[in-house]
Write an enzyme that holds these catalytic residues in place. Structure first.
Site, PDB file in Angstrom:
ATOM      1  N   HIS A 154      36.600  68.663  13.366  1.00 20.75           N
ATOM      2  CA  HIS A 154      35.533  68.372  12.399  1.00 20.75           C
ATOM      3  C   HIS A 154      36.120  68.276  10.987  1.00 20.75           C
ATOM      4  CE1 HIS A 154      32.769  69.630  15.610  1.00 20.75           C
ATOM      5  NE2 HIS A 154      31.833  68.959  14.938  1.00 20.75           N
ATOM      6  N   LYS A 158      33.456  72.181   7.288  1.00 20.42           N
ATOM      7  CA  LYS A 158      32.733  72.952   8.320  1.00 20.42           C
ATOM      8  C   LYS A 158      33.095  74.432   8.234  1.00 20.42           C
ATOM      9  CE  LYS A 158      31.360  72.897  13.144  1.00 20.42           C
ATOM     10  NZ  LYS A 158      29.951  73.063  12.759  1.00 20.42           N
TER      11      LYS A 158
HETATM   12  P1  NAD Z   1      25.343  71.437   4.235  1.00 20.58           P
HETATM   13  O1  NAD Z   1      25.968  72.668   3.677  1.00 20.58           O
HETATM   14  O2  NAD Z   1      25.709  70.117   3.655  1.00 20.58           O
HETATM   15  O3  NAD Z   1      23.734  71.553   4.170  1.00 20.58           O
HETATM   16  C1  NAD Z   1      23.028  72.752   4.374  1.00 20.58           C
HETATM   17  C2  NAD Z   1      21.888  72.745   3.353  1.00 20.58           C
HETATM   18  O4  NAD Z   1      20.988  73.833   3.643  1.00 20.58           O
HETATM   19  C3  NAD Z   1      22.408  72.949   1.913  1.00 20.58           C
HETATM   20  O5  NAD Z   1      21.897  71.927   1.075  1.00 20.58           O
HETATM   21  C4  NAD Z   1      21.861  74.325   1.550  1.00 20.58           C
HETATM   22  O6  NAD Z   1      21.584  74.464   0.167  1.00 20.58           O
HETATM   23  C5  NAD Z   1      20.582  74.350   2.399  1.00 20.58           C
HETATM   24  N1  NAD Z   1      20.036  75.713   2.532  1.00 20.58           N
HETATM   25  C6  NAD Z   1      20.707  76.873   2.732  1.00 20.58           C
HETATM   26  N2  NAD Z   1      19.833  77.906   2.750  1.00 20.58           N
HETATM   27  C7  NAD Z   1      18.594  77.381   2.546  1.00 20.58           C
HETATM   28  C8  NAD Z   1      17.297  77.928   2.446  1.00 20.58           C
HETATM   29  N3  NAD Z   1      17.074  79.246   2.541  1.00 20.58           N
HETATM   30  N4  NAD Z   1      16.252  77.096   2.243  1.00 20.58           N
HETATM   31  C9  NAD Z   1      16.440  75.751   2.154  1.00 20.58           C
HETATM   32  N5  NAD Z   1      17.659  75.177   2.208  1.00 20.58           N
HETATM   33  C10 NAD Z   1      18.719  75.974   2.410  1.00 20.58           C
HETATM   34  O7  NAD Z   1      25.664  71.485   5.803  1.00 20.58           O
HETATM   35  P2  NAD Z   1      25.496  70.317   6.889  1.00 20.58           P
HETATM   36  O8  NAD Z   1      26.809  69.663   7.120  1.00 20.58           O
HETATM   37  O9  NAD Z   1      24.307  69.477   6.563  1.00 20.58           O
HETATM   38  O10 NAD Z   1      25.196  71.204   8.189  1.00 20.58           O
HETATM   39  C11 NAD Z   1      24.108  72.097   8.229  1.00 20.58           C
HETATM   40  C12 NAD Z   1      24.073  72.779   9.588  1.00 20.58           C
HETATM   41  O11 NAD Z   1      23.809  71.809  10.621  1.00 20.58           O
HETATM   42  C13 NAD Z   1      25.412  73.428   9.994  1.00 20.58           C
HETATM   43  O12 NAD Z   1      25.126  74.619  10.705  1.00 20.58           O
HETATM   44  C14 NAD Z   1      26.050  72.393  10.900  1.00 20.58           C
HETATM   45  O13 NAD Z   1      26.985  72.931  11.801  1.00 20.58           O
HETATM   46  C15 NAD Z   1      24.814  71.903  11.619  1.00 20.58           C
HETATM   47  N6  NAD Z   1      24.933  70.593  12.284  1.00 20.58           N
HETATM   48  C16 NAD Z   1      24.331  70.475  13.501  1.00 20.58           C
HETATM   49  C17 NAD Z   1      24.311  69.275  14.172  1.00 20.58           C
HETATM   50  C18 NAD Z   1      23.535  69.167  15.462  1.00 20.58           C
HETATM   51  O14 NAD Z   1      23.445  68.075  16.046  1.00 20.58           O
HETATM   52  N7  NAD Z   1      22.933  70.269  15.935  1.00 20.58           N
HETATM   53  C19 NAD Z   1      24.950  68.161  13.615  1.00 20.58           C
HETATM   54  C20 NAD Z   1      25.568  68.289  12.361  1.00 20.58           C
HETATM   55  C21 NAD Z   1      25.544  69.516  11.695  1.00 20.58           C
END
Ligand code: NAD
Length: 265
Positions: A154, A158
């Site tokens: 990744h 991450k």
């Molecule tokens: P990122 O850090 O870019 O985004 C996360 C967002 O959540 C940030 O903007 C952060 O400020 C916000 N956040 C944190 N706490 C919060 C709260 N209490 N209220 C509202 N917003 C809040 O990360 P990302 O790359 O977008 O990934 C996010 C998550 O999704 C990770 O756990 C990642 O592993 C997961 N993910 C899952 C899949 C899937 O298919 N399941 C795919 C991609 C990423």
């Protein structure tokens, strides 16, 4: 169908906003960010490079859950637990893509699912959902003389390892062998490790650049090796699957559902 996005300015959050705006039958009910985020108050359309839509990013998740049929959450474990509580309180469907959830976090999600439908998946892509089914089948077919190793790569940002998808593939392989992953997981090898333990499922983690998500499950025995791979080229595939899950889940009976349920597999 009113769909809300928590964590709307994140990498996945922005992708999800674009996907909801472009999906027939879905309307965007709003998006939140963590208190103190610079995105609070910004218009959701301009936030994602589209025309203004006259809805601003808020820091009030309770109002978002009250005004949504489904909410999509790709944030962080602590935030997801708070959101699960709000989903239970309002009976709103919750789509959980957040990874790095502990076994206790999963137990909390299962208890809140007594009052709301939850779709929980470490990977919302169609290809990975199918891959997990193939891995389960191959693991059930091949004997313990085939070693199972899971390799993932990744992007450099991450924060959890192995990836939630790699662990989900590990669970699929373990369930094919009728064992618990916790009993056979080998995620850290460093120094003089000794020979490989028969039946273990190994993990290797690579991080770098802007790789969206590569996963390979390797089945290796004497003189033969079978590899099943998936490569994600864009985060749009996760957003597409999550919005499809939201449209499917709203109005369903309370409970924890998977992407297999959404896709009817
Ligand atoms: P990122 O850090 O870019 O985004 C996360 C967002 O959540 C940030 O903007 C952060 O400020 C916000 N956040 C944190 N706490 C919060 C709260 N209490 N209220 C509202 N917003 C809040 O990360 P990302 O790359 O977008 O990934 C996010 C998550 O999704 C990770 O756990 C990642 O592993 C997961 N993910 C899952 C899949 C899937 O298919 N399941 C795919 C991609 C990423």
């Amino acid at each position: 169908m009113r769909i809300g996005i928590v964590g709307g300015s994140g990498r996945m959050g922005q992708m999800l906003i674009r996907e909801v705006l472009g999906t027939a039958g879905a309307s965007l009910s709003g998006a939140t960010e963590r208190p103190g985020s610079a995105a609070i108050g910004r218009d959701l359309g301009t936030l994602v490079g589209a025309d203004p839509i006259d809805i601003a990013v808020s820091d009030d998740p309770a109002a978002l859950f009250a005004g949504s049929d489904a909410v999509i959450d790709f944030t962080a474990p602590a935030a997801t637990l708070v959101h699960a509580g709000l989903a239970a309180q309002h009976g709103t469907a919750l789509i959980v893509g957040t990874t790095g959830l502990s076994p206790d976090d999963h137990a909390t999600l299962r208890s809140t699912a007594a009052q709301a439908p939850l779709v929980v998946s470490a990977n919302f892509s169609l290809g990975v959902t199918l891959l997990a089914g193939l891995v389960r089948k191959v693991a059930a077919t091949l004997g313990p003389d085939w070693d199972i190793e899971i390799l993932e790569m990744h992007h450099r940002h991450k924060v959890d390892a192995p990836s939630g998808t790699a662990l989900a593939l590990g669970h699929a392989a373990a369930s094919g062998r009728a064992v618990a992953l916790a009993d056979v997981k080998d995620a850290v090898r460093d120094g003089h490790t000794g020979a490989r333990t028969v039946g273990d499922i190994g993990f290797a983690t690579l991080r770098g650049g802007d790789v969206v998500g590569d996963h390979t499950v390797i089945f290796a025995t004497e003189a033969e090796r079978l590899e099943l791979s998936h490569k994600a080229g864009s985060r749009a595939i996760f957003a597409r699957g999550a919005v499809r899950a939201a449209l499917w889940a709203a109005g369903k009976a309370p409970g924890v559902y998977s992407m297999d349920d959404v896709l009817g597999l």
